[in-house]
Design a protein around this motif. Structure first.
Motif, PDB file in Angstrom:
ATOM      1  N   UNK A   1      -7.142  77.764  42.984  1.00 23.08           N
ATOM      2  CA  UNK A   1      -6.001  78.670  42.920  1.00 23.08           C
ATOM      3  C   UNK A   1      -5.438  78.530  41.514  1.00 23.08           C
TER       4      UNK A   1
ATOM      5  N   UNK B   1      -2.650  80.327  39.306  1.00 24.02           N
ATOM      6  CA  UNK B   1      -1.619  81.353  39.180  1.00 24.02           C
ATOM      7  C   UNK B   1      -0.827  81.172  37.900  1.00 24.02           C
TER       8      UNK B   1
ATOM      9  N   UNK C   1       8.932  83.730  36.285  1.00 22.53           N
ATOM     10  CA  UNK C   1       8.405  82.722  37.201  1.00 22.53           C
ATOM     11  C   UNK C   1       8.312  83.315  38.610  1.00 22.53           C
ATOM     12  N   UNK C   2       7.345  82.839  39.359  1.00 23.85           N
ATOM     13  CA  UNK C   2       7.208  83.399  40.710  1.00 23.85           C
ATOM     14  C   UNK C   2       7.734  82.415  41.756  1.00 23.85           C
TER      15      UNK C   2
ATOM     16  N   UNK D   1       0.844  78.429  27.098  1.00 29.80           N
ATOM     17  CA  UNK D   1       1.386  79.437  28.033  1.00 29.80           C
ATOM     18  C   UNK D   1       2.644  78.912  28.715  1.00 29.80           C
TER      19      UNK D   1
ATOM     20  N   UNK E   1       9.909  75.862  36.294  1.00 26.66           N
ATOM     21  CA  UNK E   1      11.118  75.841  35.474  1.00 26.66           C
ATOM     22  C   UNK E   1      12.258  75.190  36.259  1.00 26.66           C
TER      23      UNK E   1
ATOM     24  N   UNK F   1      11.302  78.092  39.837  1.00 23.75           N
ATOM     25  CA  UNK F   1      10.239  79.097  39.787  1.00 23.75           C
ATOM     26  C   UNK F   1       8.941  78.481  39.294  1.00 23.75           C
ATOM     27  N   UNK F   2       7.835  79.063  39.757  1.00 24.21           N
ATOM     28  CA  UNK F   2       6.523  78.565  39.331  1.00 24.21           C
ATOM     29  C   UNK F   2       6.077  79.263  38.050  1.00 24.21           C
ATOM     30  N   UNK F   3       5.580  78.495  37.122  1.00 26.83           N
ATOM     31  CA  UNK F   3       5.036  79.031  35.870  1.00 26.83           C
ATOM     32  C   UNK F   3       3.510  79.025  35.930  1.00 26.83           C
ATOM     33  N   UNK F   4       2.965  77.923  36.381  1.00 26.25           N
ATOM     34  CA  UNK F   4       1.508  77.818  36.546  1.00 26.25           C
ATOM     35  C   UNK F   4       1.217  76.964  37.779  1.00 26.25           C
ATOM     36  N   UNK F   5       0.226  77.371  38.527  1.00 27.40           N
ATOM     37  CA  UNK F   5      -0.292  76.553  39.621  1.00 27.40           C
ATOM     38  C   UNK F   5      -1.804  76.557  39.461  1.00 27.40           C
ATOM     39  N   UNK F   6      -2.374  75.398  39.250  1.00 23.87           N
ATOM     40  CA  UNK F   6      -3.833  75.313  39.098  1.00 23.87           C
ATOM     41  C   UNK F   6      -4.369  74.253  40.037  1.00 23.87           C
ATOM     42  N   UNK F   7      -4.890  74.702  41.168  1.00 22.42           N
ATOM     43  CA  UNK F   7      -5.402  73.754  42.153  1.00 22.42           C
ATOM     44  C   UNK F   7      -6.911  73.837  42.247  1.00 22.42           C
TER      45      UNK F   7
ATOM     46  N   UNK G   1      -1.767  72.862  50.853  1.00 21.97           N
ATOM     47  CA  UNK G   1      -1.199  73.472  49.660  1.00 21.97           C
ATOM     48  C   UNK G   1       0.332  73.451  49.740  1.00 21.97           C
ATOM     49  N   UNK G   2       0.859  73.792  50.899  1.00 23.39           N
ATOM     50  CA  UNK G   2       2.315  73.788  51.045  1.00 23.39           C
ATOM     51  C   UNK G   2       2.884  72.390  50.827  1.00 23.39           C
TER      52      UNK G   2
ATOM     53  N   UNK H   1       2.807  71.608  47.113  1.00 28.50           N
ATOM     54  CA  UNK H   1       3.828  72.330  46.346  1.00 28.50           C
ATOM     55  C   UNK H   1       5.208  71.713  46.575  1.00 28.50           C
ATOM     56  N   UNK H   2       5.443  71.255  47.806  1.00 27.17           N
ATOM     57  CA  UNK H   2       6.740  70.618  48.084  1.00 27.17           C
ATOM     58  C   UNK H   2       6.874  69.322  47.279  1.00 27.17           C
TER      59      UNK H   2
END
Lengths: 247, 247, 247, 247, 247, 247
Positions: free
Chosen positions: E208, E210, E216-217, F104, F200, F204-210, F222-223, F226-227
């Motif tokens: 994944x 993103x 920001x998402x 980025x 940030x 908010x998410x800037x990058x997620x690389x899994x 994944x949840x 992320x937590x």
């Protein structure tokens, strides 16, 4: 050698035969067999010694080892940013010249038969530059080398110590007509002559590289510079010893 | 300095303070502003001087010029074939070190303001190698430089001569315990110490690069070597003058 | 083929079927197994042949050898300075094209089984360029190759001579509407068609590379050019023989 | 020229003067000003023509344009995987030689003044290789070039058509003693002589590149091959016209 | 997840959860063990799988294989011409990042012990680009990999199938505030968030990646995007199965 | 999210949601506008921010700036010596991937209009590696960036602060079936899933690389990851604030 009075003095206020404060911090990083952060004033160089059980192709089966060096400068070690050599696609002439000098200098204190078929690589990376990075690198790399060799002797039960003696280096030059010891960046960029001297602890010369920047230098200036170098290197060898004496 | 008797003598039978036969052939090729084939015995180097009406970016608009050098070795200049640097993808450390030395040395005899916004490139290509290629290159490049500058002075009506004086270079070393002048390959590969000395015709030092190959060298050995270099360079400067005196 | 009268003549005043003066100087340098300085007028190329006891990976264990070539141009062989390929980081397309041509041409005269598991490298370095460097290189490299093979036959007691016959090369072209032999730089840069022809001493073609520079060429022009090439190559083969006949 | 009977015939069963099936598919991709997939039998090359409003530095301000070509081969266009040139760090000698040939050939049919200050780049990428990739590339690139120029003429309202005539290319060779047209891979790797011929639609020669692979070739063989090439190229030019005639 | 109504809709008129038309053409070229032309709308990627009987050095003698990928883009796959990486002297950062992703993704569906000491290289070359080239490449490379492995199983009589399950990839993003599936170039260059998702046919996540482009998402946007990806990948896996079911 | 009990625990004995000790040392070197040594446990990265009054070509005259990053690893930052990228001739794929990620990420917190026509380069050099070098680099680079921007605001009297908010990064993963925060090297090399998360200070998410290393990961894993990342990043942002609050 007479110590002449500087007209306006050195920018740092040092006496003409005075080194910058020298610190030698061993075990600065954890992975390397030897790891030393050396400072000559604001010049700071991380020197690591890495042992590998291989030899270069031309030494295979000869029962002796090799000592080599690589030199790098972090992009912002300097007052304006220098382009990263890895990004530029290769090492420049200055880098190659310096790492060849470091490698030759350190090989001069190693009995390569006693070392056996191993390579020791001395990586000298300048964290912060203020003149004299190559002489600081040689002086620090020697301490990292000794730490690595001591580890190797224990681990591999070597029969004799591959270290033949100490090696240190210092720059000397003629600044505003006066021979001075251990030039910092301000002096280095304005001096008439710049000379890097590598010596062993027996007072023998390993390398002498003198360059006239402004005007050609005379024999008597050369003699004065060499005398300053001898004094400075004696102090650096003492600093190496003191550092190595600590646990 | 006493001239000691060599136990078994130099391989070439030369006296310890004797240069190899030196020849300087001007106008060796046709296109370059200066073109010199210099021989130190069996070492032969083609030195060309090329003038271009441009300056490196960092000198733009400063009203001064630049002198630089490049060094190369034909693949079979050596006793076994050396890989071509262009085929290997770049210049090696030794090449860079040498061409930086040549460039620095020649810049020491040029008044860059008088030269004006021009670059002179000295290409030194070794046709045949037998030790001392960099000192032959510097000695020959000086003559090519003078030819090019003379042409420039006529062509561009320069107000003053950018050449400040003559530059020549020679190697000295300690071979079998004896200081010797102008080492050939056999001596170079077996000597204890190897020193390249660049001087001007006023007896000033431009570069001194000494390296202990076998054991560290002492002050007295250094003094002996420098005296040999002074003698050799005086002869080389005379040879340069004689060559330049010919039409 | 009729020899047409040139309207304004060739810049050099040569007849349309006349080669430039050709000289072939053997043993030009000392280390290489073959070393030839070839001149086609002002074009001068140093061709050395180097023997090595190895084969490329794809020939290992096959009992046959290899012949290859490398080509270079000294930076100031040309009327304005060309950037050194080693400094630029690699060989350009023109260089690769030429050295591939030289290698293919010389392989055509070698019995690679008779050569045995060896590589002969032909280094062709242009000292001075005035058009036709690749054809001079092939013509000179053949002589260097023969010298190297003769040495090898003596040294290694080869059972049969790996040289199958002579190889030489010349350029032909259409200049101001007239087919001419052996173009110099002035003709080469202004001609309509340029053709490089490599032949053996039996009159067979090894390579024909013709390029329309100005307008497309016709069959009859091609025939005229090939006839000129045949004439020129016969003279070059004679010059090779004469050179090889000397001690 | 007589058409000799092949002893065992061509591997493909073709007559000696028979081309492989040729297809020319225009508008193969969407972005390029010209985009052609050309097939010579199993050899398939994607040729795109890209127009850019710039000229190379040496043409700035001269009011004329440039046509250049680049050649590539997908790693698995060949029967065993070829290393990707981008991963290897640069284009090899064969690639450079071929793309220089394509560029020269296509420049021969363009009026560069009429083109104006623009560059057209012909990218020829081999999707599948079975011999003759360079000749297929030239033949297809011409069609892509015409499509791009037609677009340009509409878009920029050019006063005259920069295309001077058609260009096509084919290989010829001597296979098992018999001159044959349009060699496929099996023939190419076993032939005695291999010749690439580029011609215009007026029957003029643009490039002739013949190489003796096995033995040297004779004038009569050369004549036979050139006659085959003339026949083949006439058919290829017809195929180009037919393709361009379709909407 | 609700399917929100797009204010002005997607440029292509697709529903927010709608893939572009997908085609998977097997056996597109002849030489490779697997060769697939995959299209996601106007994005077309040629994916070949090449089997070699070697392993990288670090796997020698371990009884397992390797799967790796290389990615390239034809210069005119894009709307303006991109410089050829081979001509520029190496692969850029974006290329390396993408080919590392493709390689990791495909390794996730291969039992490397079952593969044995072999390398399978997946070459993914973009013929035409319109967004989503890396996800199309992964989806197509899987089919090429299966074809190659099936061939290998027959040819080498492997005991068990090295393919562990299917792998496919799709991009999702937030375009004008709305989560959308399979972004084309217009959406990709204007979206707020861009996420590439690689999954297996068991619904597990392989990769994944993103990136917030605009702002920001949030977690809920991420959840919506992942749900879209799951839907899209289920359809892509079905398309892979359908393609593989054909002869 | 429940915090599961680890069967045998993490190698370091940390709780699954526990960061390593974090230190942020500002003004570590003297020349750079921002200079931060950040430590995540034994991972130490020197991050410098350099301001230059230039923009990349594609931004000239647009009134906005650029933020970019370069990443390097000292050769002996790792447990066995890694070859120096400058000596190897270029940056590898991993380096490029990481420095693109850092660039980025940091651009996401900068108002490039407010920055004006300047480039800020973030050099992240790993002094010692123990997992998580890229997340430490991003976290430290943010602090260096703020120091540099504050200096710039004073020096250039900028009207508004270009910094939009804080950015930090952390790795999460699934180790022995348990989601864990901030993996060290031992965990990183043995984990099933590895995910780098950049956020940030607004959550908010800037990058997620899994990346699935062992098996594919599920939505619930994944949840959980992320937590954990949200918790860790909140702590890192607090550490950044505390560091910036000091003089």
């Amino acid at each position: 050698m007479n110590q002449p009075i500087l007209p306006s003095g050195r920018p740092s206020g040092r006496a003409s035969d005075q080194l910058r404060p020298v610190t030698i911090e061993r075990h600065f990083t954890r992975h390397a067999e030897g790891s030393v952060l050396v400072s000559f004033g604001d010049t700071r160089v991380l020197c690591t010694a890495s042992i590998e059980d291989r030899v270069p192709p031309w030494l295979r089966g000869k029962g002796e080892g090799w000592v080599t060096a690589e030199y790098g400068m972090l992009p912002r070690a300097t007052s304006s940013r220098t382009q990263r050599e890895a990004a530029r696609g290769g090492q420049g002439g200055r880098t190659m010249e310096i790492q060849r000098l470091i490698g030759r200098s350190l090989r001069a204190c190693v009995d390569r038969q006693a070392l056996g078929e191993r390579v020791i690589t001395l990586d000298c990376d300048v964290i912060q530059a203020d003149g004299g990075t190559r002489t600081a690198a040689i002086t620090g790399a020697y301490v990292a080398l000794v730490d690595a060799v001591n580890l190797l002797m224990k681990r591999e039960n070597l029969r004799r110590n591959p270290i033949l003696g100490a090696i240190a280096a210092v720059s000397v030059g003629v600044y505003q007509g006066v021979p001075v010891l251990d030039l910092d960046y301000l002096e280095d960029s304005a001096c008439d002559t710049d000379m890097n001297v590598v010596m062993n602890d027996g007072g023998g010369f390993i390398e002498v590289q003198g360059t006239a920047e402004g005007h050609a230098f005379r024999r008597d200036e050369m003699n004065d510079m060499l005398a300053l170098a001898e004094k400075g290197i004696a102090e650096l060898v003492a600093a190496q010893r003191a550092a190595l004496a600590q646990g």
